[in-house]
Motif scaffolding. Sequence first.
Motif, PDB file in Angstrom:
ATOM      1  N   HIS A   6       0.828  -1.203   0.000  1.00 26.20           N
ATOM      2  CA  HIS A   6       0.000   0.000   0.000  1.00 26.20           C
ATOM      3  C   HIS A   6       0.867   1.261   0.000  1.00 26.20           C
ATOM      4  O   HIS A   6       0.548   2.249  -0.683  1.00 26.20           O
ATOM      5  CB  HIS A   6      -0.918  -0.003   1.217  1.00 26.20           C
ATOM      6  N   CYS A   9       2.113   1.891  -3.454  1.00 28.06           N
ATOM      7  CA  CYS A   9       1.024   2.428  -4.289  1.00 28.06           C
ATOM      8  C   CYS A   9       0.836   3.916  -4.026  1.00 28.06           C
ATOM      9  O   CYS A   9       0.596   4.699  -4.956  1.00 28.06           O
ATOM     10  CB  CYS A   9      -0.272   1.670  -4.012  1.00 28.06           C
ATOM     11  N   GLN A  10       0.959   4.313  -2.753  1.00 27.55           N
ATOM     12  CA  GLN A  10       0.855   5.730  -2.420  1.00 27.55           C
ATOM     13  C   GLN A  10       1.994   6.524  -3.049  1.00 27.55           C
ATOM     14  O   GLN A  10       1.782   7.650  -3.527  1.00 27.55           O
ATOM     15  CB  GLN A  10       0.868   5.910  -0.902  1.00 27.55           C
ATOM     16  N   GLN A  13       1.118   7.090  -6.635  1.00 23.85           N
ATOM     17  CA  GLN A  13       0.075   8.095  -6.777  1.00 23.85           C
ATOM     18  C   GLN A  13       0.626   9.496  -6.568  1.00 23.85           C
ATOM     19  O   GLN A  13       0.203  10.447  -7.235  1.00 23.85           O
ATOM     20  CB  GLN A  13      -1.054   7.815  -5.788  1.00 23.85           C
ATOM     21  N   GLN A  14       1.568   9.634  -5.649  1.00 19.18           N
ATOM     22  CA  GLN A  14       2.161  10.944  -5.392  1.00 19.18           C
ATOM     23  C   GLN A  14       3.093  11.371  -6.510  1.00 19.18           C
ATOM     24  O   GLN A  14       3.167  12.551  -6.865  1.00 19.18           O
ATOM     25  CB  GLN A  14       2.926  10.919  -4.068  1.00 19.18           C
ATOM     26  N   GLN A 125       9.213   5.655   1.349  1.00 13.72           N
ATOM     27  CA  GLN A 125       7.930   6.350   1.205  1.00 13.72           C
ATOM     28  C   GLN A 125       7.996   7.746   1.816  1.00 13.72           C
ATOM     29  O   GLN A 125       7.518   8.717   1.233  1.00 13.72           O
ATOM     30  CB  GLN A 125       6.810   5.557   1.858  1.00 13.72           C
TER      31      GLN A 125
END
Length: 227
Positions: A6, A9-10, A13-14, A125
């Motif tokens: 997850h 995936c973030q 997206q960013q 991240q």
Amino acid sequence: LKRVEHALCQVWQQMKPSVQLFGGVRNEDGENVVGIKGEVRKCHCVRNEMSHFCMNLQYYIMFEVLEEGWTEFKSKMEAAEDLDALISAHDLYLDGVVEKALLGERSQALVRQLNLVFDLIMRFQGFSARIQEILKEASQKRRLRTLRAEVETAQGNWGVDGEGAGELSGQEDVDCFPERFLYSTRYELDAIKGDYKVLVDGFLKLFPTVPHLDLGLLEQKISFNIS
């Protein structure tokens, strides 16, 4: 595993709209910031490598552990002649899943190394989020300056003047990234990439310590990814 998946995936997206944030951004010498584009591109590459690692690990658990174990259990369940045989087959199924999924006592060294890889992914991240926030802030300031310039021009003035110029010019040039920022970004990203390779290599080197597990296909896929 789901948590880091997850998180990656973030990151995607960013980073997806990040290309649109580069227009007009320059360094202290007034040149286009090719460097920051290169670092964002490296971020995409590192994210892809980490995502590939997680997907192959998930594939191993789903298909080589759960599905294969379920097929064997289903066969024994159909051949069971009494309740005791069914219970025994179910216990063997659960024990096999726990062991093959690297949750057994003999796999704890692998689990510890895997957790280090996951911690590094979460660190990546955070690094990616900081870069994207800086780019977004610079892009928003640049749009605000452009809007003020258009208003001043419509009023018969040239560009941004008055209080607007004081807020968005000089030492706070919104199109300017300090060289130290570019160097620190490159240094931290290179460190993350280097640490990731070392940790994954260490994870693979532990495979011979669990000869009771068939990790050949997983090793081949991960080795191909980091080579």
